[in-house]
Design an enzyme around this catalytic site. Structure first.
Site, PDB file in Angstrom:
ATOM      1  N   VAL A 266      40.745 -43.734 -29.407  1.00 25.14           N
ATOM      2  CA  VAL A 266      41.134 -44.948 -28.693  1.00 25.14           C
ATOM      3  C   VAL A 266      42.385 -45.557 -29.332  1.00 25.14           C
ATOM      4  O   VAL A 266      43.295 -46.004 -28.628  1.00 25.14           O
ATOM      5  CB  VAL A 266      39.973 -45.971 -28.645  1.00 25.14           C
ATOM      6  N   CYS A 267      42.460 -45.538 -30.665  1.00 21.33           N
ATOM      7  CA  CYS A 267      43.633 -46.082 -31.359  1.00 21.33           C
ATOM      8  C   CYS A 267      44.887 -45.280 -31.008  1.00 21.33           C
ATOM      9  O   CYS A 267      45.960 -45.843 -30.801  1.00 21.33           O
ATOM     10  CB  CYS A 267      43.406 -46.086 -32.872  1.00 21.33           C
ATOM     11  N   ASP A 268      44.735 -43.968 -30.944  1.00 19.57           N
ATOM     12  CA  ASP A 268      45.823 -43.072 -30.552  1.00 19.57           C
ATOM     13  C   ASP A 268      46.309 -43.443 -29.151  1.00 19.57           C
ATOM     14  O   ASP A 268      47.506 -43.653 -28.933  1.00 19.57           O
ATOM     15  CB  ASP A 268      45.304 -41.627 -30.602  1.00 19.57           C
TER      16      ASP A 268
ATOM     17  N   THR B 287      48.053 -46.936 -29.007  1.00 17.16           N
ATOM     18  CA  THR B 287      49.391 -46.950 -29.595  1.00 17.16           C
ATOM     19  C   THR B 287      50.381 -46.198 -28.712  1.00 17.16           C
ATOM     20  O   THR B 287      51.509 -46.655 -28.494  1.00 17.16           O
ATOM     21  CB  THR B 287      49.351 -46.376 -31.017  1.00 17.16           C
TER      22      THR B 287
ATOM     23  N   SER C 259      41.995 -47.569 -36.929  1.00 14.24           N
ATOM     24  CA  SER C 259      42.574 -46.414 -37.617  1.00 14.24           C
ATOM     25  C   SER C 259      43.341 -45.568 -36.619  1.00 14.24           C
ATOM     26  O   SER C 259      42.771 -45.116 -35.619  1.00 14.24           O
ATOM     27  CB  SER C 259      41.502 -45.565 -38.296  1.00 14.24           C
TER      28      SER C 259
END
Length: 172
Positions: free
Chosen positions: A64-66, A69, A59
């Protein structure tokens, strides 16, 4: 029959089940049909002839996804026109677009697996318990052969950014 893989991944130490095959280096990458928006779609054919770094995140609205990306967005600016960086998540296209606007992310192509989770099933990253895609990295050459793959064992950990980028650079 759907393949379920247990004992290969966790979320904060708790076991999760991944649906789909474990792809390996040398495998031909499965095609996909992902949403760019609610009405626009993308498949591997749309990126024909390019090296592809596919960054899969559960998500976009998590830490961590932020970071993942943003890191690949920075790298995309330096990799040149023969490389495309795709970020795949099960987030709605609206959420992906909102996040990109707020984060100033403009070099990666955001693709949503929300509708059928078909990417997750084909690439072996669909998390059965959450209906999200597991953090992973795939590097495909211009012929869509997998040259690097990283399935993370722990969902909350970062991928090996440098190893993925080395794999991309090795194809240029």
């Amino acid at each position: 029959m759907t393949t379920e893989r247990t004992g290969v991944a966790t979320l904060k130490g708790n076991p999760i089940t991944l649906i789909g095959p474990e792809l390996k280096v040398g495998d031909q990458a499965p095609d996909f049909n992902l949403n760019r928006s609610l009405v626009e779609f993308a498949s591997l054919k749309d990126f024909e002839g390019k090296v592809k770094l596919i960054s899969v995140v559960p998500s976009i609205d998590t830490g961590v996804c932020d970071t993942q990306t943003r890191r690949f967005n920075e790298a995309a600016a330096e990799l040149g026109d023969n490389v495309v960086v795709l970020t795949v998540s099960a987030d709605l296209p609206f959420a992906q677009a909102r996040w990109c606007g707020a984060a100033g992310v403009d070099k990666v192509v955001m693709l949503s697996d929300y509708k059928e989770l078909s990417f997750g099933k084909a690439y072996g990253v669909l998390i059965k318990e959450f209906h999200l895609d597991m953090r992973s990295i795939f590097v495909l050459d211009a012929s869509n052969t997998i040259q690097h793959v990283e399935y993370l064992a722990e969902m909350s950990e970062h991928p090996d950014y440098e190893k993925a980028l080395e794999a991309v650079r090795g194809l240029l």
